[in-house]
Design a protein around this motif. Structure first.
Motif, PDB file in Angstrom:
ATOM      1  N   SER A  42      17.547  33.662  18.745  1.00  0.00           N
ATOM      2  CA  SER A  42      16.162  34.116  18.921  1.00  0.00           C
ATOM      3  C   SER A  42      15.274  32.891  19.078  1.00  0.00           C
ATOM      4  CB  SER A  42      15.692  34.965  17.741  1.00  0.00           C
ATOM      5  OG  SER A  42      15.519  34.174  16.590  1.00  0.00           O
ATOM      6  N   VAL A  43      14.099  33.085  19.613  1.00  0.00           N
ATOM      7  CA  VAL A  43      13.167  31.976  19.826  1.00  0.00           C
ATOM      8  C   VAL A  43      12.802  31.311  18.506  1.00  0.00           C
ATOM      9  CG1 VAL A  43      10.866  31.359  20.647  1.00  0.00           C
ATOM     10  CG2 VAL A  43      12.256  32.953  21.959  1.00  0.00           C
ATOM     11  N   SER A  44      12.554  32.118  17.475  1.00  0.00           N
ATOM     12  CA  SER A  44      12.116  31.597  16.182  1.00  0.00           C
ATOM     13  C   SER A  44      13.270  31.181  15.275  1.00  0.00           C
ATOM     14  CB  SER A  44      11.288  32.654  15.445  1.00  0.00           C
ATOM     15  OG  SER A  44      12.117  33.752  15.076  1.00  0.00           O
ATOM     16  N   GLY A  45      14.474  31.603  15.593  1.00  0.00           N
ATOM     17  CA  GLY A  45      15.607  31.357  14.711  1.00  0.00           C
ATOM     18  C   GLY A  45      15.754  32.429  13.644  1.00  0.00           C
ATOM     19  N   GLU A  46      14.852  33.364  13.623  1.00  0.00           N
ATOM     20  CA  GLU A  46      14.867  34.471  12.667  1.00  0.00           C
ATOM     21  C   GLU A  46      15.290  35.747  13.393  1.00  0.00           C
ATOM     22  OE1 GLU A  46      14.156  33.989   9.393  1.00  0.00           O
ATOM     23  OE2 GLU A  46      13.820  31.874   9.805  1.00  0.00           O
ATOM     24  N   MET A  47      15.712  36.726  12.602  1.00  0.00           N
ATOM     25  CA  MET A  47      16.039  38.032  13.177  1.00  0.00           C
ATOM     26  C   MET A  47      14.746  38.763  13.491  1.00  0.00           C
ATOM     27  SD  MET A  47      19.206  37.974  13.483  1.00  0.00           S
ATOM     28  CE  MET A  47      20.136  39.488  13.532  1.00  0.00           C
ATOM     29  N   PRO A  48      14.684  39.635  14.445  1.00  0.00           N
ATOM     30  CA  PRO A  48      15.811  40.153  15.211  1.00  0.00           C
ATOM     31  C   PRO A  48      16.226  39.201  16.318  1.00  0.00           C
ATOM     32  CG  PRO A  48      13.809  41.200  15.977  1.00  0.00           C
ATOM     33  CD  PRO A  48      13.420  40.301  14.827  1.00  0.00           C
ATOM     34  N   ALA A  49      17.483  39.264  16.641  1.00  0.00           N
ATOM     35  CA  ALA A  49      18.029  38.443  17.718  1.00  0.00           C
ATOM     36  C   ALA A  49      17.645  39.029  19.075  1.00  0.00           C
ATOM     37  CB  ALA A  49      19.548  38.389  17.608  1.00  0.00           C
ATOM     38  N   SER A  50      17.441  38.141  20.033  1.00  0.00           N
ATOM     39  CA  SER A  50      17.185  38.595  21.402  1.00  0.00           C
ATOM     40  C   SER A  50      18.460  38.513  22.238  1.00  0.00           C
ATOM     41  CB  SER A  50      16.086  37.758  22.061  1.00  0.00           C
ATOM     42  OG  SER A  50      16.484  36.400  22.118  1.00  0.00           O
ATOM     43  N   HIS A  51      19.391  37.641  21.819  1.00  0.00           N
ATOM     44  CA  HIS A  51      20.645  37.434  22.534  1.00  0.00           C
ATOM     45  C   HIS A  51      21.745  37.078  21.535  1.00  0.00           C
ATOM     46  CE1 HIS A  51      17.711  36.871  25.728  1.00  0.00           C
ATOM     47  NE2 HIS A  51      18.690  37.114  26.592  1.00  0.00           N
TER      48      HIS A  51
END
Length: 66
Positions: A42-51
């Motif tokens: 994810s962009v932030s490194g936190e969930m939710p994941a985008s990929h």
């Protein structure tokens, strides 16, 4: 005796398609495909994941299908 040719691949799939990618890998390769796309991105490194990402050596025939 068959010789397996290996190929290095890094594959990233969208989170909304990760279950399909996992199911296809398991259907094609059996146990060898289990555990793919386990790392969330994810962009932030936190969930939710985008990929989700899977990276490493895979059978060259499987790599060609992908």
């Amino acid at each position: 005796m068959s010789i397996i040719t290996w190929a290095f691949r890094t594959m990233i799939v969208p989170a909304e398609e990760v279950e399909l990618a996992r199911a296809l890998a398991a259907a094609i390769t059996g146990d060898a495909g289990s555990g793919m796309w386990a790392t969330a991105l994810s962009v932030s490194g936190e969930m939710p994941a985008s990929h989700y990402i899977s990276s490493g050596m895979i059978d060259a025939e499987f790599a060609a299908l992908l």
